[in-house]
Design a protein around this motif. Structure first.
Motif, mmCIF file in Angstrom:
data_model
loop_
_atom_site.group_PDB
_atom_site.id
_atom_site.type_symbol
_atom_site.label_atom_id
_atom_site.label_comp_id
_atom_site.label_asym_id
_atom_site.label_seq_id
_atom_site.Cartn_x
_atom_site.Cartn_y
_atom_site.Cartn_z
ATOM 1 N N VAL A 23 28.385 -5.953 25.616
ATOM 2 C CA VAL A 23 27.696 -4.900 24.877
ATOM 3 C C VAL A 23 28.659 -4.244 23.901
ATOM 4 N N ASP A 24 28.099 -3.624 22.855
ATOM 5 C CA ASP A 24 28.966 -2.868 21.950
ATOM 6 C C ASP A 24 29.296 -1.511 22.555
ATOM 7 N N ASP A 25 28.352 -0.914 23.268
ATOM 8 C CA ASP A 25 28.560 0.372 23.927
ATOM 9 C C ASP A 25 27.728 0.393 25.206
ATOM 10 N N ARG A 26 28.393 0.505 26.353
ATOM 11 C CA ARG A 26 27.721 0.412 27.661
ATOM 12 C C ARG A 26 26.608 1.434 27.820
ATOM 13 N N ALA A 27 26.896 2.698 27.573
ATOM 14 C CA ALA A 27 25.885 3.747 27.785
ATOM 15 C C ALA A 27 24.682 3.538 26.878
ATOM 16 N N ALA A 29 23.707 0.704 25.443
ATOM 17 C CA ALA A 29 22.999 -0.535 25.798
ATOM 18 C C ALA A 29 22.101 -0.322 27.016
ATOM 19 N N CYS A 30 22.574 0.453 27.975
ATOM 20 C CA CYS A 30 21.768 0.710 29.175
ATOM 21 C C CYS A 30 20.573 1.614 28.878
ATOM 22 N N GLN A 31 20.703 2.429 27.850
ATOM 23 C CA GLN A 31 19.601 3.322 27.497
ATOM 24 C C GLN A 31 18.628 2.684 26.509
ATOM 25 N N PHE A 32 19.154 1.964 25.502
ATOM 26 C CA PHE A 32 18.311 1.438 24.428
ATOM 27 C C PHE A 32 18.331 -0.081 24.306
ATOM 28 N N GLY A 33 19.308 -0.735 24.887
ATOM 29 C CA GLY A 33 19.466 -2.178 24.720
ATOM 30 C C GLY A 33 18.728 -2.980 25.777
ATOM 31 N N GLU A 34 18.990 -4.271 25.771
ATOM 32 C CA GLU A 34 18.365 -5.164 26.755
ATOM 33 C C GLU A 34 18.717 -4.774 28.179
ATOM 34 N N THR A 35 19.899 -4.235 28.384
ATOM 35 C CA THR A 35 20.323 -3.922 29.753
ATOM 36 C C THR A 35 19.539 -2.769 30.369
ATOM 37 N N GLN A 36 18.679 -2.105 29.575
ATOM 38 C CA GLN A 36 17.780 -1.113 30.176
ATOM 39 C C GLN A 36 16.846 -1.787 31.181
ATOM 40 N N TRP A 37 16.633 -3.109 31.024
ATOM 41 C CA TRP A 37 15.744 -3.862 31.907
ATOM 42 C C TRP A 37 16.481 -4.417 33.125
ATOM 43 N N ALA A 38 17.783 -4.321 33.131
ATOM 44 C CA ALA A 38 18.584 -4.796 34.269
ATOM 45 C C ALA A 38 19.803 -3.888 34.413
ATOM 46 N N GLY A 47 34.722 -4.392 22.989
ATOM 47 C CA GLY A 47 36.043 -3.849 22.662
ATOM 48 C C GLY A 47 37.077 -4.184 23.717
ATOM 49 N N ASP A 48 36.670 -4.170 24.994
ATOM 50 C CA ASP A 48 37.595 -4.523 26.076
ATOM 51 C C ASP A 48 38.001 -5.986 25.995
ATOM 52 N N THR A 69 23.508 -2.916 20.148
ATOM 53 C CA THR A 69 22.482 -1.923 19.849
ATOM 54 C C THR A 69 22.711 -1.248 18.506
ATOM 55 N N GLY A 70 23.621 -1.795 17.711
ATOM 56 C CA GLY A 70 23.936 -1.225 16.400
ATOM 57 C C GLY A 70 22.910 -1.582 15.347
ATOM 58 N N LEU A 71 23.362 -1.710 14.126
ATOM 59 C CA LEU A 71 22.492 -1.996 12.988
ATOM 60 C C LEU A 71 22.093 -3.457 12.930
ATOM 61 N N ALA A 72 20.933 -3.727 12.353
ATOM 62 C CA ALA A 72 20.464 -5.106 12.200
ATOM 63 C C ALA A 72 21.456 -5.937 11.399
ATOM 64 N N LEU A 73 22.112 -5.326 10.419
ATOM 65 C CA LEU A 73 23.109 -6.041 9.621
ATOM 66 C C LEU A 73 24.245 -6.550 10.503
#
Length: 99
Positions: A23-27, A29-38, A47-48, A69-73
């Motif tokens: 993920v680009d940002d864990r928090a 991604a868990c709130q808005f990204g695919e990982t909200q489903w898991a 970054g790590d 979860t960043g920009l479409a670009l």
């Protein structure tokens, strides 16, 4: 690739438990990204990986998912780079979009 809005899904649900998720940002991604489903799925911040804090060794059968979860670009740029590198290495599959 993945969702960028709460309640949105772009990846089949059964894929997340099978994949190594970056993920680009864990928090975010868990709130808005695919990982909200898991939310219990382990994730690694890109970054790590890039700074060497995390090692990533994969086999040919591993599934790697980058939940950005960043920009479409940003998504398009990463997809283009990965596609070009896969073509150079002769790996992966070209799945044309229907339009």
């Amino acid at each position: 690739m993945g969702a960028d809005t709460k309640g949105k899904r772009e990846v089949p649900g059964g894929l997340l438990p099978k994949a190594r998720i970056f993920v680009d940002d864990r928090a975010q991604a868990c709130q808005f990204g695919e990982t909200q489903w898991a939310p219990a799925s382990p994730v690694t911040e890109i970054g790590d990986l890039l700074t060497g804090q995390v090692e990533f060794i994969r086999s040919a059968n591993d599934i790697t998912l980058f939940d950005m979860t960043g920009l479409a670009l940003q998504d398009l740029t990463v997809a283009q780079l990965l596609f070009k590198q896969a073509n150079i290495e002769g790996i992966g599959h070209d799945i044309s979009w229907p339009w």
